[in-house]
Scaffold this active site. Structure first.
Site, mmCIF file in Angstrom:
data_model
loop_
_atom_site.group_PDB
_atom_site.id
_atom_site.type_symbol
_atom_site.label_atom_id
_atom_site.label_comp_id
_atom_site.label_asym_id
_atom_site.label_seq_id
_atom_site.Cartn_x
_atom_site.Cartn_y
_atom_site.Cartn_z
ATOM 1 N N ARG A 74 33.845 55.405 93.444
ATOM 2 C CA ARG A 74 34.603 54.310 94.127
ATOM 3 C C ARG A 74 34.648 53.201 93.279
ATOM 4 O O ARG A 74 33.910 52.402 92.621
ATOM 5 C CB ARG A 74 33.851 53.824 95.531
ATOM 6 C CG ARG A 74 34.709 53.019 96.185
ATOM 7 C CD ARG A 74 33.881 52.758 97.671
ATOM 8 N NE ARG A 74 34.381 51.870 98.690
ATOM 9 C CZ ARG A 74 33.939 50.750 98.899
ATOM 10 N NH1 ARG A 74 32.792 50.337 97.921
ATOM 11 N NH2 ARG A 74 34.439 49.760 99.724
ATOM 12 N N ASN A 150 38.616 46.651 101.101
ATOM 13 C CA ASN A 150 37.138 46.679 101.423
ATOM 14 C C ASN A 150 36.428 45.716 102.544
ATOM 15 O O ASN A 150 37.090 44.263 102.469
ATOM 16 C CB ASN A 150 36.435 46.218 99.853
ATOM 17 C CG ASN A 150 34.960 46.290 100.154
ATOM 18 O OD1 ASN A 150 34.270 47.182 100.111
ATOM 19 N ND2 ASN A 150 34.278 44.924 100.228
ATOM 20 N N GLU A 151 35.897 46.156 103.512
ATOM 21 C CA GLU A 151 35.038 45.388 104.388
ATOM 22 C C GLU A 151 36.003 44.072 104.939
ATOM 23 O O GLU A 151 35.947 43.229 105.007
ATOM 24 C CB GLU A 151 33.984 44.528 103.812
ATOM 25 C CG GLU A 151 32.878 45.893 103.605
ATOM 26 C CD GLU A 151 31.540 45.414 103.177
ATOM 27 O OE1 GLU A 151 31.531 44.205 102.811
ATOM 28 O OE2 GLU A 151 30.721 46.376 102.526
ATOM 29 N N HIS A 218 29.968 51.360 106.339
ATOM 30 C CA HIS A 218 28.921 50.804 105.408
ATOM 31 C C HIS A 218 27.526 50.458 105.825
ATOM 32 O O HIS A 218 27.614 49.842 107.043
ATOM 33 C CB HIS A 218 29.357 49.390 104.531
ATOM 34 C CG HIS A 218 30.700 49.714 103.823
ATOM 35 N ND1 HIS A 218 31.321 48.591 103.037
ATOM 36 C CD2 HIS A 218 31.651 50.831 103.519
ATOM 37 C CE1 HIS A 218 32.276 49.160 102.244
ATOM 38 N NE2 HIS A 218 32.481 50.449 102.663
ATOM 39 N N TYR A 220 23.979 49.347 105.972
ATOM 40 C CA TYR A 220 22.769 48.357 105.341
ATOM 41 C C TYR A 220 21.851 48.149 106.577
ATOM 42 O O TYR A 220 21.555 49.199 107.183
ATOM 43 C CB TYR A 220 23.748 47.222 104.841
ATOM 44 C CG TYR A 220 24.500 47.523 103.632
ATOM 45 C CD1 TYR A 220 23.590 47.618 102.289
ATOM 46 C CD2 TYR A 220 25.985 47.379 103.748
ATOM 47 C CE1 TYR A 220 24.730 47.730 100.991
ATOM 48 C CE2 TYR A 220 26.641 47.751 102.401
ATOM 49 C CZ TYR A 220 25.903 47.754 101.098
ATOM 50 O OH TYR A 220 26.648 47.987 100.055
ATOM 51 N N GLU A 247 29.482 52.853 101.499
ATOM 52 C CA GLU A 247 28.666 52.171 100.670
ATOM 53 C C GLU A 247 27.378 52.298 101.547
ATOM 54 O O GLU A 247 27.224 52.401 102.760
ATOM 55 C CB GLU A 247 28.954 50.618 100.804
ATOM 56 C CG GLU A 247 29.901 50.307 99.936
ATOM 57 C CD GLU A 247 29.974 48.665 99.771
ATOM 58 O OE1 GLU A 247 29.147 48.038 100.126
ATOM 59 O OE2 GLU A 247 31.093 48.176 99.334
ATOM 60 N N TRP A 276 26.021 52.000 96.989
ATOM 61 C CA TRP A 276 26.351 50.700 96.272
ATOM 62 C C TRP A 276 25.268 50.206 95.296
ATOM 63 O O TRP A 276 24.117 49.975 95.848
ATOM 64 C CB TRP A 276 26.651 49.642 97.100
ATOM 65 C CG TRP A 276 26.985 48.251 96.765
ATOM 66 C CD1 TRP A 276 26.184 47.451 96.069
ATOM 67 C CD2 TRP A 276 28.580 47.923 96.126
ATOM 68 N NE1 TRP A 276 26.920 46.423 95.708
ATOM 69 C CE2 TRP A 276 28.540 46.737 95.637
ATOM 70 C CE3 TRP A 276 29.695 48.513 96.258
ATOM 71 C CZ2 TRP A 276 29.570 45.914 95.205
ATOM 72 C CZ3 TRP A 276 30.838 47.738 96.079
ATOM 73 C CH2 TRP A 276 30.838 46.561 95.434
#
Length: 528
Positions: A74, A150-151, A218, A220, A247, A276
């Site tokens: 990516r 992205n985001e 993503h 986290y 991610e 990531w």
């Protein structure tokens, strides 16, 4: 609770550091939950992100990432929030991906944190950037996935909202001749803790005239428990929509992601994941570097985990068929044992069997009738089948598969007959639990399905089951759970007690157990 910034930390770090589509598929495309190549072969992403836009001279990274057996990279690009990546630069990135037999996910980082981060671009501006570099991308549909932005939204409300803005960007690209698979990131800095993407994914998918959109979450700190991870993945599987973990990390400022479950569940479900990130993090999140100073010989602990650990890239990556396919692992798992049937109802049954073994680990099991009809898939050596026909004899077997896609021989055949309708022998409801994920010290049972088998509606239900010795319930959802000794009683929540005849609902729970113990709860019974 409002999550701390996730990829924002990475962003600030780089600032301080230098079903088949409606139209004919022309390359990578989606079919239900799967991502397929033009030849119909399934493709499961295994790779990492590379911050090309800030480290444009680090082109050796492509070969280094491939050397660790990744099949996807990516690539971070910018259309002007930072120094814009030109048409020629994008064309070179695509060439580097192809030279190194990597599928290229190109993402525009300009949109990161829009509505909350100063200077962030809109998705409409991101679409304009892709149109400006279209000449580098057209004809590359076999090799390139366009990750629009992205985001693209932070934690603040924006107008137009995520769904409307994402749908508009998709249509703009399609109207301008983009036939590529498109990837869309979730809002809330990619973590979708408000479930905006989850709840609007179908509408966004339907807005794509090519029906060729992939959803990227993503993971986290919001995803620090197995229950949160499996529940989110379950939602997209139930909806029949394609999801990737675009991610994730092993640690972060907003919490400690459960990377073991993220990777194990992605492997068992055939979901792609992209860690990531390769190198170049700073400003306090250097721990997210997978190699030190872009040196492939200096893998960090996170890099070792991602590339060489359990359910990692080396063990589970399979090269895209456009490059010839292939995997270092060609040995199939052993055949499972003969399934045994229990908790048989008019519409379902629970099957258990002796687990298979494999040199790199069993990724999951698929259950078929002997006539070849698929009945379900599971990550463990048990499954609760639903949707069966009443008063019907079934003959089934099970095949195991490993992370490289090798499939075992079929198990010996099991036979059972579902009950006739009208209450399944006098009971008013049935219950059956499925282990969604497990690890050395615990497990998640999700779903526990509750079905009203009576001829009239019910206003409440109660499920009881037995915990193995030494096990403890540590959390539950969609039910009120009490424990007396080893007996667990789960009662409906305020919103899911009313069930029409033959209707069902579900709840779930997480439990701990002594190390080395592999037993799970049993004896589910239901009353209403």
């Amino acid at each position: 609770m409002r999550p701390l910034f996730t990829a924002l930390a990475c962003l600030l770090a780089f600032l301080v550091a230098p079903a088949l589509p409606a139209s004919a598929a022309t390359g990578i495309h989606v079919s239900g939950t799967k991502i397929l190549e033009a030849d119909g072969q399934e493709f499961v992403m295994r790779g990492t992100s590379h911050a090309h836009t800030w480290y444009a001279t680090q082109t050796k990274a492509f070969a280094d990432i491939k050397s660790l057996k990744a099949n996807t990279v990516r690539v971070v690009l910018s259309g002007g929030r930072w120094t814009a990546n030109s048409v020629s630069d994008v064309a070179n990135v695509v060439s580097l991906c192809k030279q190194n037999k990597l599928i290229c996910v190109l993402e525009n980082h300009d949109t990161t944190g829009y509505g909350e981060q100063s200077g962030a671009y809109t998705l409409d501006q991101a679409a304009d950037y892709w149109i400006s570099v279209k000449s580098a991308l057209v004809g590359q549909e076999d090799y390139v996935i366009v990750n629009i932005g992205n985001e693209p939204v932070g934690n603040n409300a924006v107008s137009p909202g995520w769904a409307a803005a994402t749908s508009a960007a998709i249509r703009k690209l399609r109207d301008n001749g983009f036939d590529h698979a498109l990837m869309v990131d979730a809002p809330n800095w990619g973590q979708d803790w408000q479930f905006t993407m989850r709840d609007n994914a179908q509408a966004v998918f339907d807005s794509d005239p090519d029906k060729n959109t992939i959803f990227s979450i993503h993971m986290y700190g919001v995803f620090d428990t197995a229950a949160e991870i499996t529940s989110y993945m379950d939602a997209f599987r139930t909806a029949g929509l394609p999801l990737v973990v675009g991610e994730f990390g092993f640690n972060h400022s907003d919490g400690n992601p459960d990377e073991d479950t993220i990777m194990a569940q992605a492997v068992s479900r055939g979901i792609g994941y992209l860690g990531w990130s390769w190198s170049g993090n700073g400003g306090g999140v250097e721990y997210l570097d997978q190699v030190t100073n872009f040196d492939v010989t200096q893998l960090t602990s996170w890099g070792q985990r991602l590339f060489n650990g359990a359910n990692g890239i080396a063990a589970t990556s399979r090269q895209a068929s456009i490059y010839g396919g292939g995997s270092d692992d060609t040995s199939p798992p052993t055949a499972p044992g003969r399934p045994s049937a229990s908790d048989i109802t008019s519409s379902g049954a629970r099957l258990t069997w002796t687990a298979s073994t494999d040199d790199v680990g069993v990724a999951g099991y698929d259950v078929y009738t002997t006539a070849g009809a698929a009945l379900g898939s599971t990550a463990t050596n048990s499954i609760t089948l639903t949707g069966l026909s009443a008063a019907t004899a079934y003959q089934v077997n099970v095949k195991a598969r490993d992370a490289a896609g090798n499939q075992s021989a079929a198990s010996p055949t099991a036979s059972f007959t579902t009950l006739s309708g009208g209450g399944d022998g006098g009971g008013g409801c049935t219950a059956a639990g499925t282990v969604g994920s497990q690890w050395s010290g615990g497990y998640v049972v999700q779903p526990v399905t509750v079905t009203n088998t009576s001829s009239s509606s019910t206003s409440s239900w109660t499920v009881t089951f037995t915990l193995p010795a030494g096990h403890t319930i540590t959390g539950s959802w969609n039910a009120t759970v009490t424990v007396s000794g080893r007996t667990v009683t789960a009662r409906n929540a305020s919103y899911n007690g009313t069930l029409a005849p033959n209707a069902g609902t579900s709840f779930g729970f997480q439990a701990s157990r002594p190390g080395g113990d592999t037993s799970v709860p049993s004896g589910y019974t239901c009353a209403n």
